[in-house]
Write a protein that holds these residues in place. Structure first.
Motif, PDB file in Angstrom:
ATOM      1  N   THR A 154       0.830  -1.195   0.000  1.00  0.00           N
ATOM      2  CA  THR A 154       0.000   0.000   0.000  1.00  0.00           C
ATOM      3  C   THR A 154       0.865   1.245   0.000  1.00  0.00           C
ATOM      4  OG1 THR A 154      -1.217  -1.340   1.557  1.00  0.00           O
ATOM      5  CG2 THR A 154      -2.120   0.799   1.036  1.00  0.00           C
ATOM      6  N   ALA A 155       1.809   1.295   0.931  1.00  0.00           N
ATOM      7  CA  ALA A 155       2.640   2.486   1.036  1.00  0.00           C
ATOM      8  C   ALA A 155       3.404   2.723  -0.254  1.00  0.00           C
ATOM      9  CB  ALA A 155       3.614   2.316   2.195  1.00  0.00           C
ATOM     10  N   GLN A 156       3.949   1.654  -0.794  1.00  0.00           N
ATOM     11  CA  GLN A 156       4.767   1.796  -1.991  1.00  0.00           C
ATOM     12  C   GLN A 156       3.938   2.268  -3.178  1.00  0.00           C
ATOM     13  OE1 GLN A 156       7.083  -1.694  -2.834  1.00  0.00           O
ATOM     14  NE2 GLN A 156       6.921  -1.344  -5.023  1.00  0.00           N
ATOM     15  N   MET A 157       2.768   1.688  -3.334  1.00  0.00           N
ATOM     16  CA  MET A 157       1.974   2.034  -4.513  1.00  0.00           C
ATOM     17  C   MET A 157       1.482   3.466  -4.432  1.00  0.00           C
ATOM     18  SD  MET A 157      -0.192  -1.289  -5.328  1.00  0.00           S
ATOM     19  CE  MET A 157       0.497  -2.670  -6.183  1.00  0.00           C
ATOM     20  N   LEU A 208       7.466   0.017 -12.593  1.00  0.00           N
ATOM     21  CA  LEU A 208       8.046  -1.173 -11.971  1.00  0.00           C
ATOM     22  C   LEU A 208       7.621  -1.251 -10.509  1.00  0.00           C
ATOM     23  CD1 LEU A 208      11.724  -1.499 -13.208  1.00  0.00           C
ATOM     24  CD2 LEU A 208       9.778  -2.909 -13.778  1.00  0.00           C
ATOM     25  N   ALA A 209       7.677  -0.106  -9.833  1.00  0.00           N
ATOM     26  CA  ALA A 209       7.273  -0.096  -8.430  1.00  0.00           C
ATOM     27  C   ALA A 209       5.791  -0.384  -8.303  1.00  0.00           C
ATOM     28  CB  ALA A 209       7.606   1.254  -7.805  1.00  0.00           C
ATOM     29  N   GLU A 210       5.021   0.122  -9.237  1.00  0.00           N
ATOM     30  CA  GLU A 210       3.569  -0.045  -9.182  1.00  0.00           C
ATOM     31  C   GLU A 210       3.184  -1.516  -9.316  1.00  0.00           C
ATOM     32  OE1 GLU A 210       1.620   2.568  -8.793  1.00  0.00           O
ATOM     33  OE2 GLU A 210      -0.326   1.615  -9.044  1.00  0.00           O
ATOM     34  N   ILE A 211       3.885  -2.230 -10.174  1.00  0.00           N
ATOM     35  CA  ILE A 211       3.521  -3.648 -10.353  1.00  0.00           C
ATOM     36  C   ILE A 211       4.403  -4.561  -9.501  1.00  0.00           C
ATOM     37  CG2 ILE A 211       2.575  -3.351 -12.653  1.00  0.00           C
ATOM     38  CD1 ILE A 211       5.209  -4.371 -13.763  1.00  0.00           C
ATOM     39  N   ASN A 212       5.150  -3.984  -8.570  1.00  0.00           N
ATOM     40  CA  ASN A 212       5.955  -4.780  -7.637  1.00  0.00           C
ATOM     41  C   ASN A 212       6.954  -5.676  -8.328  1.00  0.00           C
ATOM     42  OD1 ASN A 212       4.315  -3.722  -5.673  1.00  0.00           O
ATOM     43  ND2 ASN A 212       2.904  -5.444  -5.818  1.00  0.00           N
ATOM     44  N   MET A 218       9.280  -5.273  -3.123  1.00  0.00           N
ATOM     45  CA  MET A 218       9.201  -5.262  -1.661  1.00  0.00           C
ATOM     46  C   MET A 218       8.043  -6.075  -1.088  1.00  0.00           C
ATOM     47  SD  MET A 218      11.699  -3.616  -0.800  1.00  0.00           S
ATOM     48  CE  MET A 218      11.746  -2.993  -2.424  1.00  0.00           C
ATOM     49  N   PRO A 219       6.815  -5.874  -1.613  1.00  0.00           N
ATOM     50  CA  PRO A 219       5.679  -6.533  -0.952  1.00  0.00           C
ATOM     51  C   PRO A 219       5.800  -8.046  -0.952  1.00  0.00           C
ATOM     52  CG  PRO A 219       4.919  -4.841  -2.436  1.00  0.00           C
ATOM     53  CD  PRO A 219       6.372  -4.999  -2.700  1.00  0.00           C
ATOM     54  N   GLU A 220       6.559  -8.593  -1.900  1.00  0.00           N
ATOM     55  CA  GLU A 220       6.683 -10.043  -1.890  1.00  0.00           C
ATOM     56  C   GLU A 220       8.137 -10.448  -1.722  1.00  0.00           C
ATOM     57  OE1 GLU A 220       5.785 -11.289  -6.068  1.00  0.00           O
ATOM     58  OE2 GLU A 220       4.890  -9.313  -5.977  1.00  0.00           O
ATOM     59  N   ALA A 221       8.906  -9.582  -1.060  1.00  0.00           N
ATOM     60  CA  ALA A 221      10.330  -9.839  -0.887  1.00  0.00           C
ATOM     61  C   ALA A 221      10.544 -11.211  -0.282  1.00  0.00           C
ATOM     62  CB  ALA A 221      10.933  -8.767   0.000  1.00  0.00           C
ATOM     63  N   MET A 307      11.178   4.170  -0.358  1.00  0.00           N
ATOM     64  CA  MET A 307      10.226   5.253  -0.096  1.00  0.00           C
ATOM     65  C   MET A 307      10.919   6.597  -0.236  1.00  0.00           C
ATOM     66  SD  MET A 307       7.533   3.639   0.418  1.00  0.00           S
ATOM     67  CE  MET A 307       6.306   4.590   1.250  1.00  0.00           C
ATOM     68  N   GLN A 308      12.137   6.683   0.285  1.00  0.00           N
ATOM     69  CA  GLN A 308      12.891   7.934   0.148  1.00  0.00           C
ATOM     70  C   GLN A 308      13.074   8.289  -1.318  1.00  0.00           C
ATOM     71  OE1 GLN A 308      16.656   7.884   2.068  1.00  0.00           O
ATOM     72  NE2 GLN A 308      15.767   7.705   4.105  1.00  0.00           N
TER      73      GLN A 308
END
Lengths: 334, 580
Positions: A154-157, A208-212, A218-221, A307-308
């Motif tokens: 959530t945070a990343q997207m 790329l970040a949007e589709i993880n 990260m979300p599925e690290a 995030m930074q």
């Protein structure tokens, strides 16, 4: 609006969904083959010639797997979450044009499902919905890894959505329209990627970040969170998440190609409109290759740095790019 | 590293404790005996005044029928030199000794292990729980009067199988469920594990008093035992505040098979292949350490050619272990298997050499007491020359080109998991972990064994003690290994490969010996006690990756959860060795 027109839409929709799901299956094979080549391996080659039946075998395996639901999971949401993730992925490409017009069976058929005048807004809206699926999946499985994965997602997207949006605004400004057909057509003289390389780069990174995808997976690290939000999913429910991820990969490549790489445009496409889908296909395959290549070579960025990077580098850069583009457009008198 | 001159010499210290410190005068034994009352004060002077700052090994010996148990300590100076052995003799009924954890925090896991397996209670240990066996286990399995469920005989070869060969298996006579002894009020069906809840509660309480502007909840996450990046069945109990690790406790023992008990049932030679199973990535080094310990007891030295072959194998092992561990460190950082597979490609080539000389790729079983099992077959030396002079240096450069200056690698690794030199020494860290923290301590240099004093090589060390330095130290060590290997393949003489004739039963005189080598993962020691019988009386392994884990909690504190995985990867553990 006659019946044949509705039928045409229905046929086109079904065709689109079939292409996306079939495409998903073969993107997995494509990814495994490319990864294997990069990693000095051969890759799947047992099922069918060159492993072309591998996705079929995988699908059959997943269908027959036992579906486990954790004892303390919220069953309704647990079941709903994969569906909520996969539907936006399937409908997102409805506005992407495949070509101009072809004549089939004496009928002129437009090679796109819908040419709506707010196509870019539609894309933004639909991509945001899929976050719900992931966040809910993480929350409902009653698993700490899954919760952490869902929260990260959530945070990343949300962070990268802004940069993504600003990157997508640039072609809209250049074309003067939000319709993807207009945007592609206005790239007739020169592709936007040559005019706006920075916007394309921002789009690509944010997407790329949007589709993880790696290096933002990260979300599925796997190394930290086992499998992130889909830790507790198995069988077809897992397959749906998997499907959503790969369809989103295709979608992102299609959208990127349309916004920046001239979409279906290419040599002789005006004389022979049937070349349009072929050009789009080639462009999508190249973008997909780059995505897979990145996965094979880059380590993962740490979550806090991600995030930074999103807020402190990508977002201001995208904003600045929009500003400069606007000023230049006014000065040139576009 | 600051080297302070010891203010008193060891002889001064020993004379100061005249009468309290008794030399161990048994045949074949060395070191001093001290009474438990004076242990702490003596060790404080030993550490602070004499400079024996590195506690290498703590273990116990059960001297059953005699009502007495021994605790054995091996101290070293990080500036180099031989060991100082200290022993305590306590009653077997109630063995209580003061804990050395306040002085040498590196004794933590080793004392827990001695408590777990031998039942020696260490007074003052902060967290004296079982470490290998489960909480609630009855008995202390390394004691000589403890018998395993399928007990057959005190020592191998079992009489039912040799020399007559009529195999009677104890599992047939003593079927499952009849073979286990439980305490009286114990019902295995009703038993629920108790240890974990207490552990979680304790960890949460410890971290509760942190002031923050938000009211946040901390969560306990179990990384493992089933987890993709613990490199096996290993568990880290982590208290998280957001994504930050507040405290961490490693939990191990899932692969525990009581290696040492089995080793004491085996004959001396039977233990040689058994050491392969410790750190199964680098079986040749394990062989080396064990062979050294037993050769010390037997008082023999291998012939020249065998020494060269041994060094060659040990250095090839170091190379393959390091390249493997770097590959998997990158995997832990999230690179999707590509570096690991590139590393495995080189490892395969070295394994080909191992297969040619020993017949097995991983479980080599190649060393013998007084030599090696076979001579190098034809063509192998040429193959090694080709590898050492051409292929491996080239591939190492390639690795460096892709990884060393890689921004993502540096962002993830620099300044993460820092261990200061003082902490590293105190926590008995060994190998690349110790050296990356800025302590250039390498057993090959500090206390040369075999023929390492003949070769030119540098001891690689880092300055920051972070993951990146551990990576750099490993890369540099690979380069130094190649340097040694080049000298070995240049100088290797012809000649016999065994001193004396090969024998099935080693005759080992009574005594004790501590053989240690600089294994790829750190100081690998074997403490062997013989009583003149064909089986070792005590066989203890100082497993480097087990003891290096002592420093994991220190390194992981206040790091992000993603970094914990990388830190664990940088320690380079092999669970076969950790759990033994």
């Amino acid at each position: 609006m006659d019946g044949a027109m509705i039928l045409e839409w229905v046929i086109k929709s079904i065709f689109l969904i079939l292409v996306m799901t079939g495409g998903f299956a073969y993107v997995t094979l494509y990814e495994r083959k490319v990864l294997a080549r990069i990693q000095v391996r051969i890759g799947p080659n047992r099922a069918g010639p060159f492993g072309v039946l591998q996705p079929v075998a995988d699908g059959i395996k997943l269908i027959f797997k036992e579906e486990l639901v954790p004892a303390k999971a919220d069953k309704l949401i647990f079941t709903l979450a994969p569906v909520l993730t996969v539907i936006p992925a399937l409908i997102i490409t409805a506005v992407v044009p495949w070509g101009t017009e072809v004549t089939l069976f004496g009928r002129t058929i437009k090679l796109y499902l819908a040419d709506i005048n707010i196509a870019v807004l539609y894309l933004m809206a639909v991509t945001s919905i899929s976050i719900y699926g992931i966040a809910l999946a993480g929350w409902s499985s009653n698993n700490k890894y899954a919760t952490l994965g869902g929260l990260r997602a959530t945070a990343q997207m949300i962070s990268y959505e802004l940069a993504l949006g600003f990157a997508m605004i640039v072609p809209v400004m250049m074309a003067g329209s939000m319709s993807l057909v207009d945007i592609v057509e206005s790239q007739k003289p020169v592709w936007f990627v040559f005019v706006q390389p920075l916007a394309f780069l921002i789009y690509f990174i944010a997407a790329l970040a949007e589709i993880n995808r790696s290096p933002f997976d990260m979300p599925e690290a796997e190394q930290e969170l086992t499998a992130g939000y889909h830790t507790e999913y198995s069988g077809m429910k897992f397959a749906l998440f998997f499907m959503a991820e790969y369809i989103k990969m295709i979608a992102i490549s299609m959208i990127g190609s349309s916004l920046f790489l001239g979409g279906y445009r290419g040599p002789f496409v005006d004389q022979l409109p049937a070349l349009g889908p072929l050009y789009l296909f080639i462009k999508v395959a190249i973008v997909l290759f780059v995505i897979i290549w990145i996965r094979a070579t880059l380590p993962r960025i740490r979550y806090d740095r991600l995030m930074q990077f999103g807020w402190k580098v990508l977002f201001p850069l995208a904003l600045l790019n929009v500003f400069v583009t606007g000023v230049v457009l006014i000065l040139v008198g576009g | 590293m600051s080297v302070e001159k010891p203010v008193v010499s060891l002889a001064d210290l020993c004379s100061r404790y005249e009468g309290l410190l008794v030399p161990d005068e048994r045949q074949g034994f060395e070191g001093y005996l001290i009474s438990p009352d004076h242990l702490i004060s003596f060790c404080r002077s030993l550490r602070d005044d004499v400079g024996y700052d590195y506690l290498s090994s703590v273990t116990g010996v059960d001297n059953f029928p005699a009502e007495q148990m021994e605790v054995v300590y091996h101290f070293y100076r990080t500036t180099g030199g031989p060991s100082f052995n200290l022993k305590l003799q306590v009653s077997r009924h109630n063995p209580v000794v003061p804990s050395l954890v306040p002085l040498y925090p590196g004794a933590d896991f080793q004392e827990r292990e001695a408590w777990d397996l031998l039942g020696i209670r260490f007074e003052g240990h902060p967290d004296l729980r079982r470490i290998m066996m489960w909480e609630g286990f009855e008995g202390f399995p390394l004691r000589k009067d403890w018998r395993e469920p399928f007990f057959e005989d005190e020592a191998k070869p079992f009489k039912s199988r040799w020399p007559d060969g009529q195999v009677i298996r104890s599992e047939d006579q003593n079927p499952y469920k009849n073979n286990v002894r439980y305490p009286n009020d114990f019902d295995p069906e009703q038993w629920t594990p108790v240890g974990d809840d207490a552990l979680y509660k304790g960890m949460l309480n410890l971290s509760q008093n942190i002031q923050s502007e938000f009211k946040t909840d901390q969560i306990v996450v179990n990384l493992g035992p089933q987890h993709p990046s613990t490199h096996g069945v290993f568990r880290m109990v982590v208290v998280l505040e957001g994504e930050t690790v507040l405290s961490l406790k490693p939990v191990m023992g899932y692969l525990h098979r009581n290696h040492e008990k089995i080793g004491e049932r085996n004959t001396f030679l039977q233990n040689m292949p058994f050491t392969d199973r410790l750190d199964y990535i680098s079986s040749m080094s394990n062989n080396f350490g064990y062979a050294l310990a037993v050769e010390k007891l037997m008082g023999i030295r291998p012939p020249e050619r065998a020494e060269y072959i041994r060094v060659m194998m040990a250095e090839l092992t170091r190379f393959l272990n390091h390249i493997f561990s770097i590959g998997f460190l990158l995997n832990d950082l999230g690179a999707f298997f590509t570096p690991a597979l590139y590393a495995i490609e080189e490892r395969e080539l070295i394994l080909d050499v191992f297969e040619a000389v020993s017949g097995s790729r991983m479980m080599c079983n190649y060393f013998r007491f007084g030599g090696v099992a076979r001579d190098l077959p034809d063509g192998v030396l040429e193959k090694i020359k080709e590898l050492v002079n051409d292929r491996l240096p080239r591939k190492l450069e390639e690795f460096e080109r892709y990884l060393t200056k890689n921004d993502l690698v540096r962002i993830r690794c620099e300044g993460v998991g820092v261990l200061s030199p003082e902490e590293a020494i105190a926590l008995s860290a060994a190998g690349p972990i110790l050296r990356a923290s800025g302590v250039p301590y390498d057993v090959r240099r500090a206390d040369p064994y075999s023929i390492y004093d003949r070769f030119d090589f540098d001891v690689a060390y880092g300055l920051h003690g972070d993951i990146y330095d551990r990576y750099l130290v490993r890369v540099e060590e690979m380069r130094q290994s190649l340097r040694i290997l080049k000298q070995v393949v240049r100088d290797i003489p012809e000649g016999p490969i065994m001193s004396g004739k090969p024998q099935y039963q080693a005759r080992v005189p009574p005594g004790e010996a501590y053989g240690r080598v600089e294994g790829p993962k750190g100081e690998l020691g074997f403490y062997v006690v013989s009583n003149g019988k064909p089986n070792p009386w005590r066989y203890h392994v100082r497993a480097p990756s087990f003891i290096n884990l002592t420093s994991l909690a220190t390194m992981a504190k206040n790091q992000k959860i993603a970094d914990v995985v990388a830190i664990l990867g940088s320690i380079d553990i092999v669970l076969g060795e950790v759990d033994r």
